[in-house]
Design a protein around this motif. Sequence first.
Motif, mmCIF file in Angstrom:
data_model
loop_
_atom_site.group_PDB
_atom_site.id
_atom_site.type_symbol
_atom_site.label_atom_id
_atom_site.label_comp_id
_atom_site.label_asym_id
_atom_site.label_seq_id
_atom_site.Cartn_x
_atom_site.Cartn_y
_atom_site.Cartn_z
ATOM 1 N N MET A 294 41.367 46.220 -26.677
ATOM 2 C CA MET A 294 42.995 45.988 -25.817
ATOM 3 C C MET A 294 42.587 44.747 -24.611
ATOM 4 S SD MET A 294 46.381 47.768 -26.381
ATOM 5 C CE MET A 294 46.388 48.065 -24.980
ATOM 6 N N ASP A 295 43.076 43.307 -25.594
ATOM 7 C CA ASP A 295 43.866 42.599 -24.373
ATOM 8 C C ASP A 295 43.103 41.860 -23.965
ATOM 9 O OD1 ASP A 295 46.342 42.590 -25.843
ATOM 10 O OD2 ASP A 295 47.151 43.872 -23.581
ATOM 11 N N GLU A 296 42.182 42.183 -22.273
ATOM 12 C CA GLU A 296 41.496 41.662 -22.023
ATOM 13 C C GLU A 296 40.217 42.385 -22.199
ATOM 14 O OE1 GLU A 296 40.325 41.214 -17.106
ATOM 15 O OE2 GLU A 296 41.456 41.916 -17.702
ATOM 16 N N LEU A 297 39.880 42.630 -22.312
ATOM 17 C CA LEU A 297 39.072 43.497 -23.014
ATOM 18 C C LEU A 297 38.525 43.278 -24.466
ATOM 19 C CD1 LEU A 297 36.107 45.507 -22.210
ATOM 20 C CD2 LEU A 297 37.605 47.277 -23.230
ATOM 21 N N ALA A 298 39.636 43.589 -24.959
ATOM 22 C CA ALA A 298 38.866 42.892 -26.938
ATOM 23 C C ALA A 298 38.670 40.808 -26.932
ATOM 24 C CB ALA A 298 40.654 42.750 -27.677
ATOM 25 N N ALA A 299 39.029 40.173 -25.704
ATOM 26 C CA ALA A 299 38.606 38.713 -25.255
ATOM 27 C C ALA A 299 37.334 38.818 -24.810
ATOM 28 C CB ALA A 299 39.784 38.470 -24.579
ATOM 29 N N ARG A 300 36.990 40.269 -23.820
ATOM 30 C CA ARG A 300 35.540 39.921 -24.161
ATOM 31 C C ARG A 300 34.622 40.300 -24.894
ATOM 32 N NH1 ARG A 300 33.596 38.315 -18.524
ATOM 33 N NH2 ARG A 300 34.896 38.697 -17.243
ATOM 34 N N ILE A 301 34.843 40.619 -25.709
ATOM 35 C CA ILE A 301 34.724 41.366 -27.218
ATOM 36 C C ILE A 301 34.321 40.418 -27.897
ATOM 37 C CG2 ILE A 301 34.265 42.777 -28.764
ATOM 38 C CD1 ILE A 301 35.738 45.078 -27.985
ATOM 39 N N ARG A 302 35.089 39.359 -28.767
ATOM 40 C CA ARG A 302 34.778 38.200 -29.041
ATOM 41 C C ARG A 302 34.024 37.220 -28.185
ATOM 42 N NH1 ARG A 302 40.800 38.982 -28.737
ATOM 43 N NH2 ARG A 302 40.938 37.498 -27.599
ATOM 44 N N GLU A 303 34.244 37.322 -27.019
ATOM 45 C CA GLU A 303 33.057 36.254 -26.291
ATOM 46 C C GLU A 303 31.662 37.035 -26.277
ATOM 47 O OE1 GLU A 303 32.111 35.462 -21.393
ATOM 48 O OE2 GLU A 303 34.270 36.293 -21.735
ATOM 49 N N PHE A 304 31.491 38.677 -25.958
ATOM 50 C CA PHE A 304 30.071 38.661 -26.149
ATOM 51 C C PHE A 304 29.919 38.851 -28.136
ATOM 52 C CE2 PHE A 304 31.631 41.768 -22.443
ATOM 53 C CZ PHE A 304 30.221 40.954 -21.292
ATOM 54 N N ALA A 305 30.436 38.658 -29.287
ATOM 55 C CA ALA A 305 29.983 38.620 -30.192
ATOM 56 C C ALA A 305 30.080 36.984 -30.548
ATOM 57 C CB ALA A 305 31.801 39.263 -31.022
ATOM 58 N N ASN A 306 31.005 35.922 -29.591
ATOM 59 C CA ASN A 306 30.364 34.800 -30.225
ATOM 60 C C ASN A 306 28.962 34.248 -29.283
ATOM 61 O OD1 ASN A 306 32.742 33.464 -31.419
ATOM 62 N ND2 ASN A 306 33.656 33.263 -29.247
ATOM 63 N N GLU A 307 28.569 34.959 -28.133
ATOM 64 C CA GLU A 307 27.198 34.601 -27.039
ATOM 65 C C GLU A 307 26.028 35.438 -28.790
ATOM 66 O OE1 GLU A 307 27.130 36.882 -23.379
ATOM 67 O OE2 GLU A 307 28.547 35.256 -22.677
ATOM 68 N N SER A 308 26.388 36.265 -29.246
ATOM 69 C CA SER A 308 25.165 36.806 -30.296
ATOM 70 C C SER A 308 25.311 36.127 -31.419
ATOM 71 C CB SER A 308 25.111 38.571 -29.915
ATOM 72 O OG SER A 308 25.291 38.599 -28.776
ATOM 73 N N LYS A 309 26.515 35.516 -31.695
ATOM 74 C CA LYS A 309 26.499 34.940 -32.765
ATOM 75 C C LYS A 309 27.071 36.547 -34.237
ATOM 76 C CE LYS A 309 23.769 30.735 -32.164
ATOM 77 N NZ LYS A 309 23.554 31.099 -30.977
ATOM 78 N N VAL A 310 27.921 37.638 -33.619
ATOM 79 C CA VAL A 310 28.177 38.554 -34.514
ATOM 80 C C VAL A 310 29.409 37.853 -34.831
ATOM 81 C CG1 VAL A 310 29.015 40.490 -35.121
ATOM 82 C CG2 VAL A 310 26.723 39.799 -32.692
ATOM 83 N N PRO A 311 29.406 37.904 -36.517
ATOM 84 C CA PRO A 311 30.387 37.624 -37.092
ATOM 85 C C PRO A 311 31.625 38.257 -36.665
ATOM 86 C CG PRO A 311 29.070 37.651 -38.427
ATOM 87 C CD PRO A 311 28.540 38.785 -37.719
ATOM 88 N N ILE A 312 32.895 37.105 -36.644
ATOM 89 C CA ILE A 312 34.385 37.838 -35.868
ATOM 90 C C ILE A 312 35.405 37.632 -37.521
ATOM 91 C CG2 ILE A 312 35.738 37.641 -34.640
ATOM 92 C CD1 ILE A 312 34.820 36.499 -32.317
#
Length: 361
Positions: A294-312
């Motif tokens: 949630m919030d800051e950790l959610a931003a981290r998850i989106r960042e890691f998803a972009n790094e690994s090219k995981v669809p959001i």
Amino acid sequence: MADSDTGDTTEAPTGRRLERAREEGNIAQSRELHLFSSLGLASIALVMVLPTGARRFVLEMKGLLEHSGDIDFDPSTAAQVMLFAMKTAMLLGLPVAGAAAVAAVTTSTLQSGFLIRTEALIPDLTRLNPMKGIKRIFSVTSLIDTIKSIAKLGAFSFLLYGVVTDTLRLAPNTMDWSPQVFATTLYDLTMRTLVAVLVVQMIIVVLDEVWTRYHRLQGLKMSRHDTKEETRQTEGDPHVKGRQKQLRMRRTRKRIREAVKNATVVITNPTHYAVALEYDQGAGNAPRVVAKGMDELAARIREFANESKVPIVSNPPLARSLYTLPEDTEIPYEYFQAVAAVIAYVWKLKRPPASAPPPVL
């Protein structure tokens, strides 16, 4: 600056400091409150026993005086008469004294919070130090006690003056009074005096209680250095705790990074929640929550998803619902249809429409 940190006692005492002071017997004890409670309970006892007790005492003394001419006052008889008078007076005063003692003990016990210190019974030779005695004599506490004593002496002297004046005014008429009138007048005079004394003592108690608590807290104040040391001892070193928190956060980020790297899709709120799902069609299991935040950790998850090219995929209602599920658990049946639609959409983006397998949950 160092002297300021270690020498100036400007900080309020911590809870641990207050508890340690209490264990050592340093508690806010108001002697005036003890006196007030003793006077109050003694007055109640006096109200209960004085009307009948005083009347009986007067009648017995009157009978003794009326027959004093018929008594041969040899040493043995005089001793018996004195013993009789003392017993009669004790029957009148014993309940009052007992009530005062009970009130004093009860008040002391309540003020100390039922604290019993057997160490106080051990003689302390440091109390015989003459230098400490001189310091106590010329301390602020001694000055305040002197002022309180003078104020009390003045107030009670004024009350005593009023009582003596009334007594002297009534004294010439007492020869014509019956025992009943004498007892009633004595009772009224005593009650007026007690009420006045209790009112004055109650005012003194309020002032003394405020001063006692304030003085105790002032004496227990700590320097900033002492506060930091006590915090470090009770809660641990802040630097160590900060380092441990950083390590935990680093391990958490590493775990989430690995989980998101292998995820099938990340469903977002789009900014407040993020839930990473992993689905292996060949295993035949339901999609599994591998990371959430949630919030800051959610931003981290989106960042890691972009790094690994995981669809959001942004789906606020589904993201909020999936966030309530524990990590590393399969989603319940009620979410199958919504999640299947999301996974189908992700597969459609990754593969040509003809070769995209249908999502089976």
